[in-house]
Design a protein around this motif. Structure first.
Motif, PDB file in Angstrom:
ATOM      1  N   ARG A   5       1.457   9.931  17.099  1.00  0.00           N
ATOM      2  CA  ARG A   5       1.635  10.264  18.522  1.00  0.00           C
ATOM      3  C   ARG A   5       2.378   9.157  19.263  1.00  0.00           C
ATOM      4  N   GLN A   6       3.005   9.548  20.370  1.00  0.00           N
ATOM      5  CA  GLN A   6       3.692   8.583  21.247  1.00  0.00           C
ATOM      6  C   GLN A   6       2.664   8.013  22.223  1.00  0.00           C
ATOM      7  N   ASP A  51       0.912  20.286  20.951  1.00  0.00           N
ATOM      8  CA  ASP A  51       1.759  19.828  22.068  1.00  0.00           C
ATOM      9  C   ASP A  51       2.762  18.853  21.494  1.00  0.00           C
ATOM     10  N   GLU A  52       3.988  19.314  21.266  1.00  0.00           N
ATOM     11  CA  GLU A  52       4.986  18.504  20.585  1.00  0.00           C
ATOM     12  C   GLU A  52       5.417  17.296  21.421  1.00  0.00           C
ATOM     13  N   THR A  53       5.146  17.309  22.750  1.00  0.00           N
ATOM     14  CA  THR A  53       5.561  16.160  23.568  1.00  0.00           C
ATOM     15  C   THR A  53       4.755  14.913  23.239  1.00  0.00           C
ATOM     16  N   ASN A  54       3.571  15.085  22.648  1.00  0.00           N
ATOM     17  CA  ASN A  54       2.746  13.930  22.275  1.00  0.00           C
ATOM     18  C   ASN A  54       3.049  13.411  20.878  1.00  0.00           C
ATOM     19  N   LEU A  55       3.883  14.111  20.108  1.00  0.00           N
ATOM     20  CA  LEU A  55       4.146  13.718  18.734  1.00  0.00           C
ATOM     21  C   LEU A  55       5.443  12.933  18.630  1.00  0.00           C
TER      22      LEU A  55
END
Length: 471
Positions: free
Chosen positions: A470-471, A450-454
């Protein structure tokens, strides 16, 4: 064996204008081109056999994008070396060249066996002493008991020097226990075998035979050439340390590679060939060294050298030198690339019309007066005739021997072990590539990210110890 000094064309005493020889040169080159075209399918088989032996994929093998493995199982090489080793073990089981000379069951011109009986000799000696004391009847011209006839002396063969002067030698095997039996034909055969073995050792025949056997197993045909008489230099120094070599004429046999041998395409064996051509790849020094051999034309050789190197690679030569860039099986898409600093010399053995030979100032003896064709040996390079002689062998024959690994009754060249294993090699390579690719798929991980967490711009490569931010 033949001395290369029989009958030749006039050497440098005749005009050396290349136009004089256009007919003969064109004839040799035409025969060479015809033989080269006739064996093209065999060359394709040999290239495939060589690639299987070396473990090299040819251009006909196409890999898909999903295939990652390029593994090649060298089962062909293992089998070829095993077969080669077994043949060599059989041929050289006695650590010497595999040749033997045996007399025929009924030898001609020599007695099959002779014998001498020592007891009979004692009786004859006593009889001679008796006659010397008391005389004997007759006119004195009778053959005395124990004398050996002149006819029998001629039939003793190689034993004539040892037994010819003895009395009491009789033809046939001895019939008593005290008789000693000799076999002249067997003795002559053993002496001949010993002489031949010595000559073969002088010419390094064992090494050449090993090369021929290897090509026989790999490509299907072994080619041997000879024998010829050549001058060999033996190093020797005198008492003062001055080099004084001994020059001795010895027979020579040599291996000829199937790649350099171009037989009559309409022949199925060497006896049926009307001609053969051997292609030589010579340096300047090797070409000039031909001047020392009988009846090679010095001026023609220098003229050929002055034209420069003319050797052109054949389409299959790149594959043999591992420089193949994936070219196709054939000559259409092949480029010879950079020039080769070598000379291409064609050695022709075969039959030509007598008119062509006469046009080249060949001295033809009277025995060929009624013949329309003659057998010759001709060497050609750069449109120059380097050597032109009548075939010196008696009886006339082409000085090559071809031995197949597996006979192909409808082709000159045989079938080798590599060709027989071609399907097995292809299947094993395919199965092994499939197994490796499947192992890669089954042993690998499927990862969802899940690229939104990276963190932005992060590398997604996975390896042990990898840290993802991670963000």
């Amino acid at each position: 064996m033949v001395e290369e000094n029989e009958i030749s064309a006039l050497d440098d005493t005749k005009s050396n204008d290349s136009e004089t020889y256009d007919n003969l040169v064109s004839y040799v080159e035409n025969r060479f081109q015809r033989a080269k075209d006739g064996r093209h399918s065999d060359e394709i088989r040999w290239v495939q056999a060589y690639r299987n032996y070396r473990g090299i994929y040819g251009p006909e093998v196409q890999f898909t994008e999903t295939e990652k493995s390029r593994v090649f199982i060298k089962v062909t090489k293992t089998k070829v070396l095993a077969a080669y080793g077994q043949i060599i073990d059989v041929l050289f089981s006695q650590n010497r060249f595999p040749i033997g000379v045996e007399p025929t069951a009924v030898p001609e011109g020599v007695a099959e066996s002779v014998h001498i009986d020592p007891k009979e000799q004692e009786q004859n000696k006593a009889m001679e002493e008796f006659k010397s004391l008391y005389g004997s009847p007759g006119d004195g011209n009778d053959l005395q008991p124990g004398d050996t006839s002149e006819v029998l002396k001629e039939r003793l063969g190689s034993l004539q020097e040892d037994l010819g002067n003895l009395k009491g030698v009789k033809e046939g095997p001895g019939q008593t226990q005290s008789a000693i039996t000799f076999h002249p034909a067997m003795a002559a055969a053993k002496k001949m075998e010993k002489k031949i073995r010595d000559q073969l050792e002088e010419s390094a025949a064992t090494k050449h035979l090993r090369h021929s056997v290897f090509e026989c197993v790999l490509f299907g045909t072994a080619i041997m050439k000879g024998p010829f008489a050549v001058d060999k230099e033996y190093p020797k120094w005198d008492e003062e340390g001055k080099y004084d070599p001994v020059i001795k004429t010895v027979p020579k046999v040599e291996h000829t590679s199937v790649w350099d041998f171009y037989p009559d395409p309409d022949a199925y064996n060497i006896e049926d060939c009307t001609y053969t051509v051997e292609r030589h790849k010579l340096t300047r020094s090797q070409l000039r060294a031909l001047k020392k051999r009988p009846f090679f034309r010095s001026k023609a050789i220098e003229e050929a050298i002055s034209y420069g190197e003319d050797y052109t690679r054949e389409w299959w030569e790149e594959s043999l030198t591992d420089n193949d860039a994936g070219g196709d099986f054939g000559t259409e898409n092949y480029s010879s690339g950079s020039g080769v600093e070598r000379f291409e010399v064609l050695e022709f053995w075969g039959t030509i019309d007598k008119e062509i030979a006469e046009a080249q100032d060949l001295e033809i003896p009277d025995e060929y007066t009624n013949d329309e064709e003659i057998q010759i040996n001709c060497w050609v390079c750069n449109n120059e005739i380097l050597r032109f002689v009548i075939n010196p062998f008696t009886p006339k024959r082409i000085p090559y021997v071809a031995s197949p690994y597996e006979i192909n009754p409808y082709s000159f060249f045989g079938v080798g072990l590599s060709e027989n294993m071609d399907d097995t090699q292809t299947l094993m390579n395919g199965f092994m590539r499939l197994a490796v690719d499947n192992a890669i798929l089954s042993g690998n991980l499927l990862i969802e990210v899940d690229e939104t967490n990276l963190a932005p711009g992060q590398d997604l490569t996975v390896y042990p110890g990898k840290i993802f931010r991670r963000q």
